[in-house]
Design a protein around this motif. Structure first.
Motif, short mmCIF file in Angstrom:
data_model
loop_
_atom_site.label_atom_id
_atom_site.label_comp_id
_atom_site.label_asym_id
_atom_site.label_seq_id
_atom_site.Cartn_x
_atom_site.Cartn_y
_atom_site.Cartn_z
N PHE A 10 -3.76 -0.78 -8.88
CA PHE A 10 -3.03 -1.18 -10.04
C PHE A 10 -1.98 -2.25 -10.07
O PHE A 10 -1.31 -2.21 -9.10
N ARG A 11 -2.49 -3.29 -10.49
CA ARG A 11 -1.47 -4.48 -10.50
C ARG A 11 -1.03 -4.94 -9.17
O ARG A 11 -0.01 -5.08 -8.67
N GLY A 12 -2.09 -4.95 -8.38
CA GLY A 12 -1.94 -5.49 -7.05
C GLY A 12 -1.43 -4.41 -5.92
O GLY A 12 -1.25 -4.52 -4.81
N MET A 58 0.95 -1.25 -0.02
CA MET A 58 -0.02 0.11 -0.05
C MET A 58 0.75 1.29 0.08
O MET A 58 1.92 1.32 0.83
N THR A 59 0.62 2.23 -0.71
CA THR A 59 1.21 3.39 -1.02
C THR A 59 0.41 4.76 -0.53
O THR A 59 -0.82 4.76 -0.83
N GLU A 60 0.90 5.77 0.21
CA GLU A 60 0.15 6.53 0.59
C GLU A 60 0.69 7.76 -0.45
O GLU A 60 1.89 7.88 -0.37
N PHE A 61 -0.20 8.65 -0.96
CA PHE A 61 0.26 9.73 -1.97
C PHE A 61 -0.51 10.83 -1.23
O PHE A 61 -1.64 11.09 -1.25
N LYS A 62 0.56 11.84 -1.09
CA LYS A 62 0.23 13.23 -0.55
C LYS A 62 -0.20 14.05 -1.35
O LYS A 62 0.78 14.32 -2.30
N LEU A 63 -1.63 14.49 -1.68
CA LEU A 63 -1.94 15.35 -2.54
C LEU A 63 -1.50 17.04 -2.40
O LEU A 63 -1.76 17.25 -1.24
N THR A 64 -0.95 17.63 -3.28
CA THR A 64 -0.56 19.06 -3.00
C THR A 64 -1.65 19.90 -3.43
O THR A 64 -1.86 21.01 -2.64
N ASP A 93 -5.83 20.37 -5.24
CA ASP A 93 -7.12 19.99 -5.34
C ASP A 93 -7.37 18.38 -5.74
O ASP A 93 -7.95 17.48 -5.07
N TYR A 94 -6.53 18.13 -6.66
CA TYR A 94 -6.63 16.77 -7.26
C TYR A 94 -5.42 16.36 -8.22
O TYR A 94 -4.65 17.42 -8.33
N ILE A 95 -5.40 15.18 -8.80
CA ILE A 95 -4.36 14.79 -9.77
C ILE A 95 -5.10 13.84 -10.67
O ILE A 95 -5.92 13.21 -10.47
N GLN A 96 -4.71 14.24 -11.71
CA GLN A 96 -5.31 13.33 -13.03
C GLN A 96 -4.79 11.76 -13.03
O GLN A 96 -3.68 11.54 -12.30
N MET A 97 -5.45 10.75 -13.20
CA MET A 97 -5.10 9.29 -12.96
C MET A 97 -3.95 9.05 -13.67
O MET A 97 -3.08 8.57 -12.94
N ILE A 98 -3.59 9.45 -14.97
CA ILE A 98 -2.43 8.98 -15.61
C ILE A 98 -0.97 9.63 -14.90
O ILE A 98 -0.04 9.15 -14.78
N GLN A 99 -1.35 10.94 -14.24
CA GLN A 99 -0.35 11.55 -13.71
C GLN A 99 0.03 10.96 -12.34
O GLN A 99 1.17 10.84 -11.86
N LEU A 100 -1.13 10.30 -11.70
CA LEU A 100 -0.74 9.57 -10.45
C LEU A 100 -0.05 8.44 -10.70
O LEU A 100 0.87 8.02 -9.94
N LEU A 101 -0.31 7.58 -11.68
CA LEU A 101 0.23 6.31 -12.02
C LEU A 101 1.98 6.77 -12.22
O LEU A 101 2.73 5.92 -11.91
N VAL A 115 -6.80 -0.42 -14.09
CA VAL A 115 -6.73 0.30 -13.05
C VAL A 115 -8.16 0.46 -12.39
O VAL A 115 -9.42 0.61 -13.18
N THR A 116 -8.21 0.35 -10.99
CA THR A 116 -9.76 0.58 -10.45
C THR A 116 -9.58 1.89 -9.68
O THR A 116 -8.63 1.93 -8.84
N TYR A 117 -10.97 2.46 -9.65
CA TYR A 117 -10.93 3.63 -8.80
C TYR A 117 -12.06 3.56 -7.61
O TYR A 117 -13.11 3.20 -8.29
N ASN A 118 -11.58 3.63 -6.50
CA ASN A 118 -12.70 3.07 -5.46
C ASN A 118 -13.28 2.07 -5.49
O ASN A 118 -14.63 1.87 -5.52
#
Length: 68
Positions: free
Chosen positions: A60-62, A1-7, A9-17, A38-41
């Motif tokens: 994504f991929r486990g 599990m990874t935690e991604f700190k958002l700086t 309001d949002y990040i686009q899905m492809i940018q997140l990957l 990819v699954t979202y929620n």
């Protein structure tokens, strides 16, 4: 599990990957999203420019990414 700190309001899905190093390029990110890898929620989502926000979970991929 990874935690991604958002700086912002949002990040686009492809940018997140890309930002979490789960894919090497933006092109690869677009392919895996469009192929339903990819699954979202908990649901498969095909939107490449989907706005991922705090509290969302992307898988994504486990690998699970929690947006904080």
């Amino acid at each position: 599990m990874t935690e991604f700190k958002l700086t912002g309001d949002y990040i686009q899905m492809i940018q997140l990957l890309k930002a979490t190093n789960l894919v090497s390029t933006g092109g690869e990110a677009q392919i895996v999203v469009s192929e339903g890898e990819v699954t979202y929620n908990g649901q498969i989502d095909y939107r490449k420019r989907l706005k991922v926000k705090r509290g969302d979970v992307v898988e994504f991929r486990g690998e699970k990414i929690i947006i904080i």
